[in-house]
Design an enzyme around this catalytic site. Structure first.
Site, short mmCIF file in Angstrom:
data_model
loop_
_atom_site.label_atom_id
_atom_site.label_comp_id
_atom_site.label_asym_id
_atom_site.label_seq_id
_atom_site.Cartn_x
_atom_site.Cartn_y
_atom_site.Cartn_z
N ASP A 125 0.80 -1.24 0.00
CA ASP A 125 0.00 0.00 0.00
C ASP A 125 0.83 1.28 0.00
O ASP A 125 1.75 1.43 0.82
CB ASP A 125 -0.88 0.07 1.26
CG ASP A 125 -1.73 -1.16 1.46
OD1 ASP A 125 -1.72 -2.05 0.60
OD2 ASP A 125 -2.41 -1.22 2.49
N GLU A 295 -10.47 -1.98 3.32
CA GLU A 295 -9.20 -1.39 3.73
C GLU A 295 -9.01 -0.02 3.07
O GLU A 295 -9.75 0.37 2.18
CB GLU A 295 -8.04 -2.30 3.32
CG GLU A 295 -8.07 -3.68 3.94
CD GLU A 295 -6.88 -4.53 3.53
OE1 GLU A 295 -6.28 -5.16 4.42
OE2 GLU A 295 -6.54 -4.57 2.33
#
Length: 575
Positions: A125, A295
């Site tokens: 990420d 998420e």
């Protein structure tokens, strides 16, 4: 020293900058506790080589200079070892070395030429992105000790143009609260947190036995961070992660969005000072795609074209549950009053930000210049991210994209993702293939030499025609992209794109809707060593897919049926 078959003690004199650790990719992790004067100072997990060395990683010894010997207490997978003496035969003990340098020169044929990647190790990420004093700061989930997920820290790179990236040391490292998961950063212009006006404030998830939210701040534009002694600042009863914070002028407070991962909800908080947070509401139960975990949220405003209105956009990354399997980014459009988000769409409507398989964890930079809302994602998919055919590094970021809203021909308000304007400066020499009519026989052209290029095609089709572009090489690898005017779709087929056997989930055909009200337009296709990203000229669709050709694609073939015209076909070599 080998006190037990699975336990080894190694003394290291920090006479150089790095301890070079040999890695064997298919091994299980060894646990390495680093001790100074008998006190444990950090722990890392490394796939230490037993039989052969795939690559090496550096452990930074500079913090321990002048402290005498450090001791590594290593717990390794036993692998049928019954006696301590058998542990002496493991390859890694002879391959460890102390050095003043670590070679980061590229050893991978699939490393991108113009996408951001870590110098070495694993990346997922993007985190904590902000713009300040002319620089775009990009942090990312990083494993500096191997090319699979583990040891989560925040890696750090910066750029003045979103094209050229400078690598910096890790910005935030694990501590007693756990490893450092995703989060974001803001600039506290008004000193609401009390650390100083203009301080960079970061919230992130600390992950150990549970997930809690922690704060750190930086007075040197994000090069180093000081962790807040009052951490954690948010503790929730259920698994929650990836805080996203922003200043909300409408309520003169800070808002925070936190992903309730297993509950398929986004939790909304408010705060006057970034340290004390009040829970306000949650959104998401029953809305959009509900599979997997939720998420990496992001919440921001965008202008509604043709009006003086603004709408709020909530990004929600989920895994699995993507349109084509595995990871993906969905979004919601609606209203937000500082306490509650309300979607303009029905619960059963799912809006996808990208129609490929390799676009995930997408979030935006805070404080971007000119009022821009600029995003970047992780260019991979959890179905196979640990298995793609690279070792020195794993994963790249997508190209940066400027976000905006547009109305579809049906009147729906949707999110556009257009390649950031800075990317036009990457264009080098252009190879023009002229104007021509589409035919079933097709026409084949040679592409510029090299791994990086952008292809731009202007086309016009009638309602029953289609046109396909096939990228290919001498080894028979090919990617077929098709514009179908009847179905109004853009399709990418990577089932024979090159190396595909590393995962059954990798061969795929992905499909995006074309939202133009006429079967004509412009397609931009960005090709790099291991990826293809396709957009229409306004970013009304985006499609991101990894590819691993056995050699670079060297030709493009254009063919189709019906009455269609190619008004322009250019291939730009990336500088």
């Amino acid at each position: 020293m080998h006190p037990a078959p699975d336990h080894t003690l190694v003394k290291v004199k920090p006479t150089g900058k790095y301890l070079i650790l040999p890695v064997e990719e298919n091994r299980e992790d060894s646990r390495i506790d680093v001790l100074v004067n008998g006190e444990k100072v950090t722990t890392l997990f490394v796939r230490l080589a037993e039989n052969n060395v795939d690559y090496s990683v550096p452990f930074d010894l500079s913090p321990y200079a002048g402290k005498g010997e450090i001791l590594l207490s290593i717990i390794s997978p036993v692998n049928n070892r019954e006696h301590s003496r058998q542990a002496t035969e493991i390859l890694c003990w002879n391959e460890m070395s102390v050095s003043d340098s670590f070679d980061t020169s590229n050893k991978e044929k699939y490393r991108p030429t113009y996408h951001h990647t870590p110098l070495y190790g694993w990346m997922n990420d993007p985190n904590g992105m902000f713009y300040k004093d002319g620089a775009w700061h990009l942090y990312y989930q990083h494993n500096p000790y191997g090319s699979k997920w583990q040891n989560m820290t925040w890696g750090h790179s910066s750029s003045t143009d979103l094209v050229h990236w400078t690598h910096h040391p890790e910005a935030i490292r694990p501590d007693g609260l756990g490893t450092i998961f995703s989060g974001n950063s803001v600039i506290d212009h008004d000193n609401t947190a009390g650390f100083g006006a203009g301080e960079v404030i970061t919230l992130y998830t600390s992950c150990d036995k549970s997930q809690v939210q922690s704060l750190a701040h930086s007075s040197d534009n994000g090069m180093t961070f000081t962790k807040y002694p009052g951490n954690p600042v948010i503790v929730t009863p259920n698994e929650a992660r990836d805080p996203n914070i922003f200043r909300n002028s409408g309520i003169n407070k800070w808002n925070l969005v936190l992903a309730g991962a297993m509950d398929h909800e986004m939790h909304i908080f408010s705060s006057p000072d970034l340290k004390e947070w009040t829970y306000e509401s949650s959104f998401g139960k029953g809305y959009g795609a509900q599979d997997g975990v939720w998420e990496c949220p992001d919440l921001f405003q965008l202008d509604v074209p043709g009006t003086n209105e603004k709408k709020w956009v909530l990004l929600c990354n989920l895994n699995p549950g993507g349109k084509f399997g595995g990871s993906a980014t969905q979004y919601f459009i609606g209203e937000f009053d500082g306490k509650k988000f309300t979607s303009d769409y029905a619960p059963e409507d799912t809006l996808w930000m990208d129609f490929g398989k390799d676009h995930y964890a997408t979030v935006t930079w805070s404080d971007a210049p000119e009022g821009r809302r600029t995003a970047i994602g992780w260019m991979s998919n959890w179905q196979y991210a640990n298995e793609v055919p690279t070792k020195q590094f794993r994963s790249a970021n997508t190209l940066p994209r400027d976000l905006s809203l547009f109305h579809s021909p049906e009147g729906k308000l949707l999110l556009a993702s257009k390649p950031a304007k800075e990317l036009a400066d990457m264009r080098g020499e252009a190879r023009s293939y002229g104007r021509f009519s589409v035919s079933q026989k097709g026409r084949t052209f040679r592409l510029p030499d090299g791994k990086g290029m952008e292809i731009v095609m202007d086309y016009s089709l009638n309602a029953k025609s289609d046109v396909s572009l096939t990228l290919s090489n001498a080894n028979g690898d090919k990617v077929i992209m098709t514009i179908d005017a009847k179905d109004m779709t853009f399709t990418m087929d990577r089932t024979k794109s090159g190396e595909v056997s590393f995962s059954r989930h990798f061969p795929a055909v992905t499909v995006a809707p074309l939202s133009k009200d006429a079967p004509a337009g412009t397609i931009r296709i960005f090709i790099d060593s291991s990826s293809i990203e396709a957009f229409d000229s306004e970013g009304r669709f985006a499609m991101t897919n990894l590819v691993f050709p056995t050699q670079p694609y060297s030709t493009i073939t254009v063919k189709g049926k019906g009455k269609g015209k190619i008004k322009k076909l250019n291939a730009y070599k990336i500088k």
